[in-house]
Design a protein around this motif. Structure first.
Motif, PDB file in Angstrom:
ATOM      1  N   UNK A 229      10.584   1.631  13.117  1.00 37.82           N
ATOM      2  CA  UNK A 229      10.762   1.751  11.674  1.00 37.82           C
ATOM      3  C   UNK A 229      10.649   0.386  11.033  1.00 37.82           C
ATOM      4  N   UNK A 230      10.461   0.373   9.720  1.00 40.05           N
ATOM      5  CA  UNK A 230      10.404  -0.887   8.989  1.00 40.05           C
ATOM      6  C   UNK A 230      11.288  -0.871   7.738  1.00 40.05           C
ATOM      7  N   UNK A 231      12.108   0.171   7.590  1.00 42.64           N
ATOM      8  CA  UNK A 231      13.038   0.321   6.465  1.00 42.64           C
ATOM      9  C   UNK A 231      12.351   0.249   5.112  1.00 42.64           C
TER      10      UNK A 231
ATOM     11  N   UNK B 211       9.354  -6.670   9.775  1.00 38.87           N
ATOM     12  CA  UNK B 211       8.557  -6.293  10.931  1.00 38.87           C
ATOM     13  C   UNK B 211       9.032  -7.105  12.132  1.00 38.87           C
ATOM     14  N   UNK B 212       8.663  -6.641  13.296  1.00 39.02           N
ATOM     15  CA  UNK B 212       9.177  -7.221  14.538  1.00 39.02           C
ATOM     16  C   UNK B 212       8.725  -8.670  14.697  1.00 39.02           C
ATOM     17  N   UNK B 213       7.511  -8.970  14.350  1.00 37.07           N
ATOM     18  CA  UNK B 213       6.984 -10.318  14.552  1.00 37.07           C
ATOM     19  C   UNK B 213       7.684 -11.343  13.668  1.00 37.07           C
TER      20      UNK B 213
ATOM     21  N   UNK C 107      19.585 -11.649  15.291  1.00 30.96           N
ATOM     22  CA  UNK C 107      18.231 -11.387  14.805  1.00 30.96           C
ATOM     23  C   UNK C 107      17.389 -10.732  15.896  1.00 30.96           C
ATOM     24  N   UNK C 108      17.501 -11.225  17.142  1.00 32.90           N
ATOM     25  CA  UNK C 108      16.749 -10.621  18.238  1.00 32.90           C
ATOM     26  C   UNK C 108      17.198  -9.179  18.482  1.00 32.90           C
ATOM     27  N   UNK C 109      18.482  -8.916  18.380  1.00 34.14           N
ATOM     28  CA  UNK C 109      18.974  -7.552  18.543  1.00 34.14           C
ATOM     29  C   UNK C 109      18.460  -6.630  17.453  1.00 34.14           C
ATOM     30  N   UNK C 110      18.440  -7.132  16.214  1.00 30.14           N
ATOM     31  CA  UNK C 110      17.921  -6.344  15.100  1.00 30.14           C
ATOM     32  C   UNK C 110      16.427  -6.079  15.279  1.00 30.14           C
ATOM     33  N   UNK C 111      15.682  -7.080  15.754  1.00 26.25           N
ATOM     34  CA  UNK C 111      14.249  -6.897  16.000  1.00 26.25           C
ATOM     35  C   UNK C 111      14.020  -5.879  17.112  1.00 26.25           C
TER      36      UNK C 111
END
Length: 70
Positions: free
Chosen positions: A21-23, A30-32, A9-13
């Protein structure tokens, strides 16, 4: 297992943040939100949730003297 999921999950963020981007789903990806999910998984791992049973039956548990030790 939860620590591996948190790392994914951290890598994807991080990729979302680097690619900016937000797909197409700004509320979901979103990152948060992903950082909070990763921190939740990491805290569950550190709390011991999902670590399986810690009972005996392991291959290195001996009773009495260990074999081969003079």
């Amino acid at each position: 297992m939860l620590a591996i999921l948190a790392a994914i999950v951290f890598g994807f963020a991080l990729l979302l943040d680097l690619l900016d981007t937000d797909f197409g789903a700004p509320d979901l990806f979103n990152v948060h939100t992903l950082l909070m999910l990763g921190l939740l998984l990491l805290s569950l791992y550190l709390a011991g949730v999902g670590s399986g049973s810690r009972g005996g039956g392991g291959g290195r548990w001996y009773r009495g003297r260990r074999p081969g030790r003079g």
